[in-house]
Design a protein around this motif. Structure first.
Motif, PDB file in Angstrom:
ATOM      1  N   VAL A   1       1.331  10.434  -2.500  1.00  0.00           N
ATOM      2  CA  VAL A   1       0.250  10.674  -3.456  1.00  0.00           C
ATOM      3  C   VAL A   1      -0.218  12.126  -3.420  1.00  0.00           C
ATOM      4  O   VAL A   1      -0.597  12.703  -4.438  1.00  0.00           O
TER       5      VAL A   1
ATOM      6  N   LEU B   1      -7.035   1.613  -5.965  1.00  0.00           N
ATOM      7  CA  LEU B   1      -7.013   3.005  -5.532  1.00  0.00           C
ATOM      8  C   LEU B   1      -7.969   3.224  -4.364  1.00  0.00           C
ATOM      9  O   LEU B   1      -9.013   2.578  -4.274  1.00  0.00           O
TER      10      LEU B   1
ATOM     11  N   LYS C   1       0.857  -1.181   0.000  1.00  0.00           N
ATOM     12  CA  LYS C   1       0.000   0.000   0.000  1.00  0.00           C
ATOM     13  C   LYS C   1       0.895   1.233   0.000  1.00  0.00           C
ATOM     14  O   LYS C   1       1.694   1.435   0.918  1.00  0.00           O
ATOM     15  N   ILE C   2       0.790   2.019  -1.036  1.00  0.00           N
ATOM     16  CA  ILE C   2       1.605   3.220  -1.182  1.00  0.00           C
ATOM     17  C   ILE C   2       1.034   4.317  -0.293  1.00  0.00           C
ATOM     18  O   ILE C   2      -0.129   4.702  -0.429  1.00  0.00           O
TER      19      ILE C   2
ATOM     20  N   THR D   1      -0.360  -3.479  -5.960  1.00  0.00           N
ATOM     21  CA  THR D   1      -0.200  -2.191  -5.286  1.00  0.00           C
ATOM     22  C   THR D   1      -1.536  -1.487  -5.110  1.00  0.00           C
ATOM     23  O   THR D   1      -2.404  -1.554  -5.985  1.00  0.00           O
TER      24      THR D   1
ATOM     25  N   ARG E   1      -0.111   7.684   1.557  1.00  0.00           N
ATOM     26  CA  ARG E   1      -0.716   8.904   1.017  1.00  0.00           C
ATOM     27  C   ARG E   1       0.279  10.053   0.901  1.00  0.00           C
ATOM     28  O   ARG E   1       0.076  10.977   0.099  1.00  0.00           O
TER      29      ARG E   1
ATOM     30  N   VAL F   1       6.578   6.732  -6.531  1.00  0.00           N
ATOM     31  CA  VAL F   1       5.430   5.877  -6.848  1.00  0.00           C
ATOM     32  C   VAL F   1       5.780   4.913  -7.977  1.00  0.00           C
ATOM     33  O   VAL F   1       5.492   3.711  -7.904  1.00  0.00           O
TER      34      VAL F   1
ATOM     35  N   LEU G   1      -2.102   7.560 -11.524  1.00  0.00           N
ATOM     36  CA  LEU G   1      -1.780   6.309 -10.847  1.00  0.00           C
ATOM     37  C   LEU G   1      -2.232   5.101 -11.667  1.00  0.00           C
ATOM     38  O   LEU G   1      -1.550   4.075 -11.717  1.00  0.00           O
TER      39      LEU G   1
ATOM     40  N   ALA H   1      -2.825   2.464  -3.933  1.00  0.00           N
ATOM     41  CA  ALA H   1      -2.437   3.833  -3.592  1.00  0.00           C
ATOM     42  C   ALA H   1      -3.508   4.446  -2.703  1.00  0.00           C
ATOM     43  O   ALA H   1      -4.698   4.386  -3.013  1.00  0.00           O
TER      44      ALA H   1
ATOM     45  N   CYS I   1      -0.711   1.219 -11.106  1.00  0.00           N
ATOM     46  CA  CYS I   1      -1.202   0.880  -9.771  1.00  0.00           C
ATOM     47  C   CYS I   1      -2.559   0.197  -9.910  1.00  0.00           C
ATOM     48  O   CYS I   1      -3.466   0.715 -10.565  1.00  0.00           O
TER      49      CYS I   1
END
Length: 249
Positions: A172, A221, A166-167, A199, A169, A185, A213, A201, A218
């Protein structure tokens, strides 16, 4: 303990959206405390206290069981993601707790995802590795949350058989303006893909972020662009509304 006994704890859910289809593929469970005098208290306030008091085992089990029960009301492809604290993960009963929650609810393991932070992976490699293996044997997936905000992230990916990154925030929020954030990213997505991981985001608030993204590969979302967290009683309607609007589009 008092909050549990008085039914003051509640789960809210925020949808996880497939970047390609724009359909809801998951819902993340987020714990809230409805205090009779102070109103809704966020977990950042009361979770550290619960951990200090050694209560996260009971609280965590309640969250796990409740989330699995709630997920049984959703369309069958939709999964539920549950955050697991370091205290829970380092007990010797996590796999048993997961098995009991799945058994009580009737939810299949493939519809449950456990989210852990890097703090879970800091020590006791063997015990953590066994716990991950045991829950994955049930079909449950394991994701690392807030990736890139702690230490030695790459070593964790090497040691543990994780399913998703999990990317955070923080990488982002400045998109698409920040080339630095975009580079991070892009690197995380590429790294995950090369290691067979998916992944997600977090913190998406604009259509520009959504588009970028998705373009970068990715797969999933999450953010206020799609929905704020909602009470469990509103999840079925929310999933239907989001999916209907995406299909119509």
């Amino acid at each position: 303990v008092h909050a549990l006994e008085q039914n003051q704890l509640a789960l809210y859910y925020q949808p996880l959206i497939c970047a390609q289809s724009n359909l809801v593929t998951g819902m993340e469970a987020l714990l809230r405390w409805h205090h009779p005098e102070r109103g809704i208290i966020p977990p950042t306030i009361f979770i550290p206290i619960a951990e200090d008091l050694g209560m996260m085992g009971k609280v965590g089990n309640w969250v796990l069981e409740q989330a699995c029960q709630d997920a049984m009301k959703w369309p069958s492809p939709v999964r539920v993601a549950v955050n697991v604290s370091a205290a829970q993960f380092h007990t010797r009963t996590l796999d048993l707790d997961v098995s009991l929650a799945l058994g009580k609810s009737g939810l299949s393991g493939e519809r449950l995802e456990l989210e852990i932070t890097e703090s879970v992976l800091l020590d006791d490699d063997d015990r953590v590795l066994r716990a991950i293996d045991n829950v994955q044997d049930m079909g449950v997936s394991v994701a690392i949350d807030d990736f890139g905000t702690g230490f030695s992230s790459l070593s964790y990916l090497h040691k543990y058989p994780l399913d998703k990154i999990k990317i955070d925030r923080s990488f982002v929020v400045n998109l698409p303006k920040s080339n630095h954030s975009l580079s991070i990213v892009r690197t995380i997505v590429s790294l995950a893909r090369s290691m067979g991981m998916s992944t997600t985001a977090e913190g998406i608030e604009t259509r520009e972020q959504h588009s970028l993204l998705r373009q970068e590969g990715c797969e999933q979302l999450q953010g206020y662009l799609f929905s704020k967290p909602v009470p469990a009683c509103e999840t079925v309607q929310l999933i239907g509304t989001l999916n209907s609007s995406r299909e119509a589009a």
